[in-house]
Design a protein around this motif. Structure first.
Motif: not given
Length: 978
Positions: A192-208
C-alpha cells in the motif's frame, strides 16, 4: 480513491513475453530430477489433462560462473505460449553438482502464487497433497467492465522521460532499497505504501492532483492450494489535494488492494481511465514479496511503461524493482523515478498521522542543489570591452566614436550615419528639455516605423527620460489610458494623438528643427528606467513594465560575442557558442516589429549598440511577405528576428526565388516555435543559424537561447535552450520548491534581466517580482509552465493562466473579457482561443461568447474595437442564452458551440470568384460590404488572400489596399472590377 479489477487474461498485450513470469530455485545437491518429473507429470495430468515434461540439461560450468549465468538468464527470459499448459520446467545441472530449477509460466494459465506453489512442491518444500487440482469457480465480474479492461490503453507517451523508439519490447530494471520502519510481516502495508508513494511521485511528475496507479493483486478468497489464475487488476486514484492525509491514503490503498473495497463497475472504471488521461503509466505487481528478489522474474517484458515489483533482499530488507520499457522510459529517468519513490516511501513510513501529500519532498539536498544549478548559464556574464552597468546612450556614444561615418539607420529612402543619428538625437533631446522634459520622467512615443521613431527614442534617452512606446494603430481609448497611467506630460507623435489635460504633443519635425544641440549635463545612472512597455493585463487594463538601462546593455553583452568584428560571425549549430551570436559592425538588422512589442527593443538596440546597420521596415511592407522578402534581399539583411507565424509566411515567399538572402542568423521569439517545418529552410540556407529564444517583457526580451539544427527539427524539439549569461531560470512547484528534472512546474527567472516592476502597481509587483531564495536578489514569477531536462535545457510548456499568444502578441483573455463586460448590453462573457483543427497559426483567433442571447454581437464588437487593439479584438462574438458551466460551476469550454459566423451584409453583385475566395478563406458567408477583419480575418489570412487571388488570375492588390479597403466592394473598385 477507487478501484476496479480484471481477470489476468486481460493483462495488457505488449508482447508475448510480457505475459510471462518465471522462478528460479537453487538446488545445491542437484535435486532429484526423477522425483520432480513424476510429481510434475502427476500434477499436469490432474490439472491440464496432459503430461508435462521436465527438461534437463547439463551445463559444463560451475554454478555462478559467467557461462552458467548466461544459460540461466536465457531460460528465465525465454517466453512460453499461453496455449496448452502455459508452463515450462527446466532443470539446469552444473559441473559442481548444484542445479537450478527454472519455471516459466504464462499469466493466463498460472498466477504468481500458483507458480510459487509448483516450485515448492517440486523441490519437496511442500507436500504434493498441497495441490488442489479441482478448478474453482471464476470470480464474477461485470461483462462491460471486462470489455473495458481488455480495450484499455495501459501505455502512453511519458513526457518526463526519453524513450528509445527502436527498443521494441526490451525492458530495463532499476533496483532501489526501501528504507523506513515497516514491520517485517507487514507485506500488505508495504504494498500500500509503495502504491501511494508511486502515486505521489507520478502526480508531481505529471502535474495531476489525482494520479492513477494500476496494481495486480490476488482475488479475495483465493482457494488455498489451487492452481490457476486468481489475480485481478485494480486502479487506484489517489487524491493528492490535501483533503486526505498520507496515512489515510495508505489505509484506503491497503483496503482496496486487499480486496475489501468491493468490485468497481464499468462506469467507474471509465471515469478512472479518464482521470488518467486515457493512459496508465505506472503499475504495481503486488503479490511478489515472497522470498529473495533474485529468485523470480515477475515479468519478462514490463506490462506498463513503469512496472513496480516490491521484494525482499537476502537479508530480509525491502527492495523495489522498477522495470521500465526502454521504448518509453530511459534508464536515467527510471533511476530518478525509483530514487524519488524510495524517498517518498521512507517519508510515508516515518511520518506522523497529520502529514499531507504536499509535505513530502522528493529531492534531498544534493539533488536540490544540482537541479538549481541546471538553470544556470554555461558561462557568466562578462564585459566585452566595456562595463555592463552603463546607460544605453553611453554605449551608443562609444559606437559613434568607433565608426562615425558608418551607416547606422536606413529607411524611407534615406540613411543616417552614426554621427548623423547622434547629432539628430542630441538636438531632439534639447527640444524635449525645452518642452519641459526632466531627467527621470516618462515621454510617450507614438510614431509609425520610420527613422524618426528611432531618432526619437534615442533623443528621449539622451534627455535622461524613459520612452513609453505606443502603436499608432491602437484605439484612441487605449492610447489615452496609457498616457494617463504613465503620467505623461509630453508625447512625440505625428499630431493625431488624442489630446488630454496637461498633455503636450510634439512632432518629430519640431524635434529635428531645434537648434540647441549642447550638452545635457548629468542625466542619471544605469539603474534608471530606459523604457516602459505596456502589456496585456488580467485586471482588464494594460500594465506598464519598467525596464532599466543596465538590463538592455546586459542583454547585448550576453549575446554579442567575444570579439565582434566587421565580418559577421556565428557558428551554425555550435553548442560551444550557444549564446554567442557574433554580433558586430558587419551585420545588418531589420526592425520588423512594432515599438510597442518588446521584440523591437532587441532589434533596435541590438543593432545600434553593436555598431551594426539597422533597416527600419515600414508597417505595410511588414504585412506583405513578398515585399518584405524583397527588402531583405535588397538591403542584404544578415540578422533577422521573427515570430514563427511571420517566418512561415516569409519561407513561403522565399520558396522558388532564384536570388538567395544574405541572412546568417534568424532569432525566433514571441510565441512557441514548431520546428518541424524548418528542414526546408536548412536545405536552402545550410549556413544560416536558427535560434529559438524564450523571453518575457518583465525579464528584458530574452531569457534563454537554443540553436535549432536539422536534428532538433526532425525530432520536433520543444527546447528553448539554456539561460543567457547573467540570467538564470528555475522550475518550481506550487510551494516554491525546485521540481525534479523533467517534471513540470512554473518558470521563474532571475538575474540581470529582471525588470524594476510594474508602473504604479506595487501590490502586483510584489506578487510577481519575488525574492530569489537560491541566489539572492529578485526573480520574476512568469506564469509559464516548463521543465528542466537533465542536460540543463528548458522546455516551455505554455501558460498556466489565461494568457495566450496570438501571432506573437501576449494577450490576457481576462482583459478582453472585462472589456466586453463593460458593454451595458452584456451580462456575462467568455473569451477562448480557437486555432482550427490543424493548429495553423493563420487560423488562430480569439472567439468571444456573451449573454444574453439578445445582445447584438456586431454592436458589442464595434464598442470593443474602440478600446482593444486589432490583435486583441475577438474575431467572432457569439450571443448565447447562458454560458455552459461544469458541475463545479466553472466555464465549460468544451461545451461552447462553434463560433457563429458574422451576418452577411446586403451588397451589390460582385465578381463571383472574389466573393468565393473570401468565403472559402474565412469560412463564413460574405456580403459586399462586409469587413474582412470583422469577419475573422487577420494579417496572416490577408497574406493568404493575396496569394489565392494571384493563383486564380486576379490582380493581387498591395497589402496596404486591403487594409484601406477591407470589403469586397471596396477592393473590387480598387482593382477595377466593379
Amino acid at each position: 480513491m477507487y478501484r476496479t479489477s480484471r481477470p489476468a487474461d486481460a493483462w495488457p498485450s505488449t508482447s508475448a513475453s510480457g505475459h510471462c513470469h518465471a522462478r528460479r530455485t537453487r538446488l545445491p545437491g542437484g535435486g532429484d530430477a526423477v522425483l520432480m518429473a513424476r510429481i510434475l507429470e502427476a500434477a499436469s495430468l490432474a490439472w491440464w489433462g496432459e503430461p508435462l515434461r521436465l527438461w534437463t540439461e547439463r551445463v559444463p560450468a560451475p554454478a555462478g560462473s559467467a557461462t552458467a549465468n548466461r544459460r540461466l538468464d536465457a531460460e528465465l527470459f525465454r517466453p512460453v505460449a499461453a496455449g496448452g499448459a502455459g508452463l515450462r520446467a527446466v532443470l539446469l545441472g552444473y559441473a559442481d553438482g548444484a542445479a537450478d530449477l527454472v519455471l516459466v509460466a504464462h499469466r493466463a494459465r498460472l498466477d504468481a502464487a500458483s507458480l510459487r506453489m509448483v516450485a515448492d512442491v517440486l523441490t519437496e518444500r511442500a507436500p504434493y497433497e498441497r495441490f488442489r487440482p479441482e478448478e474453482p469457480g471464476r470470480v464474477v465480474v461485470d461483462d462491460e467492465a471486462v470489455k473495458r479492461w481488455r480495450e484499455a490503453d495501459y501505455s502512453g507517451v511519458v513526457e518526463w522521460a526519453a524513450g528509445d523508439s527502436g527498443a521494441g519490447d526490451r525492458t530495463g530494471v532499476v533496483t532501489v532499497a526501501l528504507g523506513g520502519s515497516a514491520p517485517e510481516d507487514g507485506s500488505a502495508d508495504v504494498v500500500a505504501k509503495v502504491a501511494v508513494a508511486a502515486g505521489l511521485v507520478l502526480g508531481r511528475y505529471e502535474g495531476r492532483p489525482r494520479p492513477v496507479v494500476a496494481g495486480l493483486t490476488g482475488v479475495p478468497g483465493r482457494p488455498a492450494g489451487a492452481l490457476g489464475v486468481f489475480e485481478a487488476g485494480v486502479l487506484l486514484a489517489l487524491d493528492l489535494s490535501g483533503a486526505s492525509t498520507v496515512a489515510e491514503l495508505v489505509a484506503e490503498s491497503a483496503r482496496i488492494i486487499g480486496g475489501d473495497g468491493g468490485w468497481c463497475d464499468a462506469r467507474r472504471y471509465a471515469d478512472l481511465c479518464a482521470e488518467a488521461g486515457g493512459r496508465v503509466l505506472v503499475g504495481l505487481l503486488a503479490g511478489e514479496l515472497d522470498g529473495p528478489a533474485g529468485d523470480r522474474v515477475p515479468c519478462q517484458t514490463a506490462p506498463f511503461p513503469l512496472t513496480l515489483v516490491p521484494g525482499r533482499a537476502e537479508d530480509g530488507g525491502l527492495l523495489l524493482d522498477v522495470r521500465h520499457r526502454l521504448a518509453d522510459v530511459d534508464e536515467e529517468s527510471a533511476r530518478r523515478f525509483a530514487r524519488h519513490l524510495a524517498r517518498a516511501y521512507e517519508r510515508l513510513t516515518d511520518a506522523g498521522d497529520d502529514l499531507v501529500p504536499g509535505d513530502v519532498e522528493l529531492l534531498d539536498e544534493p539533488e536540490r542543489r544540482h537541479v538549481i544549478g541546471l538553470g544556470r548559464p554555461a558561462r557568466p556574464l562578462s564585459p566585452r570591452g566595456e562595463r555592463t552597468d552603463r546607460r544605453i546612450e553611453d554605449v551608443f556614444a562609444a559606437r559613434v566614436a568607433d565608426r562615425p561615418e558608418a551607416v547606422a539607420l536606413v529607411g524611407e529612402h534615406h540613411s543616417l550615419t552614426y554621427a548623423e543619428l547622434d547629432e539628430r538625437a542630441t538636438r531632439g533631446a534639447a527640444a524635449l528639455r525645452a518642452a519641459g522634459v526632466r531627467p527621470g520622467e516618462r515621454v510617450g512615443v507614438c510614431l509609425e516605423r520610420s527613422p524618426d521613431l528611432v531618432v526619437t527614442m534615442l533623443a528621449v534617452l539622451k534627455a535622461g527620460a524613459a520612452y513609453v512606446p505606443m502603436d499608432p494603430a491602437y484605439p484612441a481609448d487605449r492610447l489615452t489610458f496609457t498616457a494617463r497611467d504613465a503620467a505623461l506630460r509630453v508625447v512625440v507623435a505625428d499630431g493625431k494623438f488624442p489630446r488630454g489635460d496637461g498633455l503636450t504633443v510634439v512632432t518629430p519635425e519640431r524635434l529635428a528643427a531645434h537648434g540647441d544641440d549642447g550638452p545635457s549635463g548629468e542625466v542619471g545612472g544605469s539603474g534608471d528606467a530606459a523604457y516602459v512597455i505596456y502589456t496585456s493585463g488580467s485586471t482588464g487594463r494594460p500594465k506598464g513594465v519598467v525596464v532599466p538601462h543596465r538590463n538592455v546593455v546586459a542583454l547585448l553583452s550576453a549575446t554579442a560575442g567575444d570579439t565582434p568584428g566587421d565580418t559577421p560571425g556565428g557558428t551554425p549549430g555550435g553548442t560551444e557558442t550557444e549564446n554567442d551570436f557574433g554580433l558586430g559592425p558587419g551585420d545588418t538588422w531589420a526592425n520588423f516589429h512594432s515599438s510597442a512589442f518588446d521584440f523591437s527593443v532587441w532589434e533596435i538596440w541590438g543593432a545600434l549598440l553593436t555598431g551594426a546597420r539597422l533597416v527600419v521596415v515600414p508597417y505595410w511592407i511588414s504585412r506583405s511577405p513578398e515585399e518584405f522578402r524583397d527588402l531583405l534581399a535588397r538591403e542584404r539583411v544578415t540578422v533577422l528576428n521573427q515570430t514563427p507565424s511571420a517566418f512561415a509566411q516569409l519561407m513561403e515567399a522565399d520558396r522558388g526565388r532564384a536570388e538567395r538572402l544574405a541572412v546568417r542568423l534568424v532569432i525566433f521569439g514571441g510565441e512557441p516555435l514548431d520546428v518541424r517545418p524548418l528542414p526546408g529552410w536548412f536545405d536552402r540556407y545550410p549556413d544560416c543559424r536558427l535560434v529559438n529564444m524564450y523571453g518575457i517583457t518583465e525579464t528584458t526580451v530574452h531569457v534563454t537561447a537554443q540553436t535549432v539544427t536539422r536534428r532538433e527539427a526532425l525530432a520536433g524539439s520543444r527546447s528553448v535552450g539554456r539561460a543567457l549569461p547573467g540570467w538564470h531560470v528555475y522550475v518550481l512547484d506550487e510551494r516554491g520548491r525546485p521540481a525534479p528534472c523533467g517534471v513540470p512546474g512554473e518558470i521563474y527567472v532571475g538575474g540581470a534581466g529582471v525588470a524594476t516592476g510594474y508602473l504604479g502597481l506595487p501590490e502586483l509587483t510584489e506578487q510577481r517580482f519575488v525574492p530569489d531564495p537560491f541566489a539572492g536578489g529578485r526573480m520574476y514569477r512568469s506564469g509559464d509552465g516548463g521543465r528542466l531536462r537533465p542536460d540543463g535545457l528548458l522546455e516551455h510548456l505554455g501558460r498556466l493562466d489565461t494568457q495566450v499568444k496570438v501571432r506573437g502578441f501576449r494577450i490576457e483573455l481576462d482583459e478582453v473579457r472585462n472589456v466586453l463586460l463593460d458593454d451595458p448590453s452584456v451580462t456575462s462573457a467568455a473569451v477562448v482561443l480557437r486555432d482550427g483543427e490543424t493548429g495553423d497559426a493563420a487560423l488562430t483567433r480569439l472567439a468571444a461568447y456573451v449573454t444574453p442571447q439578445g445582445a447584438d454581437p456586431a454592436a458589442v464588437r464595434r464598442r470593443a474595437a474602440k478600446v482593444l487593439p486589432e490583435h486583441m479584438l475577438p474575431a467572432t462574438i457569439t450571443a448565447l442564452p447562458a454560458l455552459p458551466l461544469t458541475v463545479n460551476g466553472k466555464l465549460d469550454v468544451r461545451s461552447l458551440p462553434e463560433p457563429a459566423p458574422a451576418p452577411a451584409a446586403a451588397g451589390e453583385d460582385l465578381t463571383g470568384t472574389l466573393t468565393a475566395l473570401w468565403e472559402s478563406l474565412l469560412g463564413v458567408p460574405v456580403g459586399g460590404d462586409d469587413n474582412f477583419f470583422e469577419l475573422g480575418g487577420n494579417s496572416l489570412l490577408a497574406i493568404r488572400l493575396v496569394y489565392a487571388m494571384r493563383e486564380r488570375g486576379l490582380p493581387a492588390p498591395p497589402m496596404r489596399e486591403l487594409y484601406l479597403h477591407p470589403t469586397v466592394n471596396g477592393l473590387a473598385r480598387v482593382l477595377g472590377h466593379e
